[in-house]
Design an enzyme around this catalytic site. Structure first.
Site, mmCIF file in Angstrom:
data_model
loop_
_atom_site.group_PDB
_atom_site.id
_atom_site.type_symbol
_atom_site.label_atom_id
_atom_site.label_comp_id
_atom_site.label_asym_id
_atom_site.label_seq_id
_atom_site.Cartn_x
_atom_site.Cartn_y
_atom_site.Cartn_z
ATOM 1 N N ASP A 33 0.857 -1.183 0.000
ATOM 2 C CA ASP A 33 0.000 0.000 0.000
ATOM 3 C C ASP A 33 0.894 1.234 0.000
ATOM 4 O OD1 ASP A 33 -1.778 -2.077 0.478
ATOM 5 O OD2 ASP A 33 -3.023 -0.905 1.850
ATOM 6 N N LYS A 84 -6.769 3.058 -3.480
ATOM 7 C CA LYS A 84 -7.235 3.053 -2.097
ATOM 8 C C LYS A 84 -7.490 4.490 -1.666
ATOM 9 C CE LYS A 84 -5.289 1.808 2.461
ATOM 10 N NZ LYS A 84 -4.224 1.077 3.154
ATOM 11 N N LYS A 123 -10.190 0.066 -2.788
ATOM 12 C CA LYS A 123 -10.176 -0.198 -1.346
ATOM 13 C C LYS A 123 -10.478 1.080 -0.580
ATOM 14 C CE LYS A 123 -7.099 -1.480 2.461
ATOM 15 N NZ LYS A 123 -5.760 -1.931 2.857
#
Lengths: 360, 288
Positions: A189, A260, A296
């Site tokens: 991430d 995300k 996400k």
């Protein structure tokens, strides 16, 4: 550790990525799931990242977001009533999509191991509860998590690139990523450089993502271990919905496997309209390129109701194809307990209490 | 000038210091002892009970860690505010129970006195129920009382004010928080009491009052895993048995309904307070 993993070209990798001009052209960005095959699917955008001007022209050429419309649509979809068997199914689906996260300065190996145990058996008293999708930790705790989750099917995700602010040099970010990948992280991430994005230096953001993506693939020997890349846009700092759409496209063009919303360190985090805009971007991107990118939302999703609203949003925006942990995740820590309490309520017919679930 | 229109009051629930409508949107007609229509009251549902438990749980850490002295002051303040609404309560009791105005006034006074009486207990119960225990070893052995937690209270159907005050005050004075299911027959004094509580320094969520059917709401509270105790004073025999069975699942403390009709004007004794207390005993080495 990461040095060994980078094999022969370790000394040159970061520098090479810096200087490689016109960096990694889009035609060489590898699509998800097609490791090794050079993509032609992003060909329509081959020239987009040739210069900062071209990138800016493209991103600013994207249609603007109707703020009122996006808010209204998200609010309207949030009113859907999901009950009984559909709710039970939604709860299990949501559990299987959770990225169980701990990103605190006070994290210890013991806490990570406890969280991993919970990830595999979210409710030890009920074996029918599905395991979560992944656990998400800082790079130095990846090895601990990998050991604890060995053979369980739960993936290990690691934040990287000077999380959460992203304020560091590319060298540091790439090294940070390589460290996590070498330790065994299956997913990375990364955060984008919001400062560069907001000042209009889109090419810098683009190149950073490409460089980190390369570092994700270079983790193991001969690329046998290549990590998925989730790009955190930190929408709470992007100020406008137009920027969210632009950042989504920028990340997808640069090769993100997932986009995300947030780090969870900035408020507001994952709001429904922002998730809606990102889902729309993902849908449009597939239409244009055929490449499938996951979404996400992370941060601020605390209740089962919030989670189900997100699932409704996915189903209504990109369709049921995305209702899988491979393409939609919920970044959360406290959400899991609420999902489990709701699940227990449905199973036993009595309201559940937090005393009977682990503390996060 | 046209004739002035009457202001009709809309009665609602009392959850977390706020006055929400029932989540279910239901209401029911409340009638006087003679059968005349008085008002519509909210008919609480299981989800209102769930929300009320969440509010009570949220209020528990603050209320239970407030000093006993402070809790006593706040209860005394409630008594003051109740006294200020004496006429309104008396009128409601006349409507609800068909008692005379004089008797209704006495009942309100008794409710005020009951609150003051329990307020005085806040900093004394520890001395009565706690102890320094003699032990055969070099230890100080100290027992102290602690509140049980979130208590569900089924208020008595008779005694809509005095009975209600007499079941709420002993629960909260020791630091518990509560969810009360008010008398279904005569809920109006309970809602007026909620207005008193809302304006008397009592933190939101310490007392939550639901109007509606005890038979419908109480089993949900009895089965709720985040409720620590249940007072079945107002439950009829069948309901009490059902609730006690449900309460067994998480080992709730249960206060059974009395066998005889309670005289609320009599000396209440300490039982209602001690039913919802836990004893913590600490062994502390004596420094030699």
């Amino acid at each position: 550790m990461y040095r060994a993993a980078q094999a022969g070209d370790r000394r040159h990798l970061p520098k090479k990525l810096w200087t490689h001009q016109p960096l990694v052209g889009l035609e060489t960005v590898r699509p998800v799931g097609d490791a090794g095959e050079v993509s032609t699917t992003t060909a329509p955008f081959a020239e987009v990242a040739s210069s900062n001007a071209a990138l800016r022209a493209f991103l600013h050429g994207l249609p603007g977001v109707d703020r009122v419309g996006a808010d209204a649509r998200a609010a309207m979809l949030g009113t859907r009533s999901i009950k009984t068997t559909a709710k039970a199914q939604a709860i299990d689906l949501a559990i299987s999509m959770v990225d169980l996260t701990t990103l605190e300065g006070a994290d210890t190996p013991g806490k990570v191991r406890a969280m991993c145990a919970k990830a595999v058996h979210p409710d030890p008293t009920d074996p029918s509860v599905p395991r979560v999708a992944a656990v998400c930790v800082y790079p130095d705790l990846v090895a601990t998590a990998v050991r604890a989750l060995d053979g369980s099917g739960v993936k290990v995700a690691s934040v990287a690139t000077a999380f959460p602010s992203g304020r560091s040099s590319l060298d540091v970010k790439v090294t940070d990523t390589a460290l996590a990948v070498a330790a065994g992280a299956a997913e990375i991430d990364m955060v984008i450089d919001r400062g560069a994005f907001l000042s209009g230096d889109y090419l810098k953001v683009f190149e950073e993502i490409v460089a980190v993506k390369a570092a994700c693939g270079a983790g193991g020997a001969q690329g046998e271990h290549s990590a998925h890349l989730k790009v955190i846009l930190e929408t709470g700092e992007l100020a406008t919905y137009d920027n969210v759409r632009r950042a989504s496209w920028l990340a997808m063009l640069a090769g993100a496997d997932f986009i995300k919303t947030s780090t969870g360190k900035v408020q507001p985090a994952a709001t429904l309209p922002v998730t809606l805009i990102m889902l729309e971007a993902v849908r449009d991107f597939r239409l244009r390129t055929g490449r499938v990118v996951g979404v996400k939302p992370a941060g601020g999703i605390r209740t089962t109701k919030d989670a189900i609203k997100n699932l409704v949003l996915v189903n209504e925006t990109v369709g049921a194809d995305w209702l899988t942990p491979d393409l939609f995740r919920l970044g959360a820590s406290t959400l899991l307990n609420d999902l489990l309490m709701q699940r227990q309520k449905m199973a036993t017919g009595r309201y559940a209490g937090p005393d009977y679930f682990t503390l996060d | 000038m046209s004739e002035r229109l009457a202001v009709r009051k809309t009665y609602k629930l009392f959850i977390g210091g706020a006055f929400p409508r029932s989540e279910s949107g239901r209401s029911y007609a409340v009638t006087s002892s003679k059968g005349d229509f008085l008002a519509n009251a909210a008919k609480g549902s299981r989800k209102d009970a769930r929300d009320a438990v969440a509010a009570a749980r949220k209020a528990f850490p603050g209320w239970s860690s407030a000093t006993p002295y402070n809790r006593g002051q706040i209860l005394y303040r409630v008594a003051e505010m109740l006294e200020g609404r004496r006429a309104q309560f008396a009128a409601e009791l006349v409507d609800a129970d068909g008692v005379t105005a004089k008797k209704a006034g006495e009942l309100v006074d008794a409710a005020v006195d009951r609150l003051v009486w329990y307020a005085g207990w806040s900093d004394k119960i520890g001395a009565i129920r706690g102890a320094a225990n003699p032990v055969a070893g070099p230890y100080f052995n100290l027992s102290t009382v602690e509140p049980t937690g979130v208590v569900a209270v089924i208020a008595p159907p008779m005694g809509p004010l005095l009975g209600l005050v007499s079941v709420i005050a002993p629960v909260i004075v020791t630091g518990n928080t509560c969810v009360v299911v008010a008398s279904e027959r005569a809920p109006l004094p309970s809602i007026t009491l909620a207005e008193v509580l809302a304006t008397s320094d009592l933190p939101g969520g310490v007392v939550n009052i639901l109007t509606g059917s005890a038979g419908e709401i109480a089993p949900w509270l009895a089965g709720h895993m985040d409720v620590n105790a249940i007072d079945l004073t107002g439950a009829d025999a069948d309901l009490a048995v059902r609730c006690e069975e449900l309460a067994a699942e998480n080992l709730k403390r249960v206060l059974r309904p009395p066998l005889d009709r309670i005289d609320w004007l009599a000396d209440p004794g300490m039982d209602r307070m001690t039913a919802f207390l836990e004893t913590k005993t600490v062994w502390h080495p004596i420094g030699v």
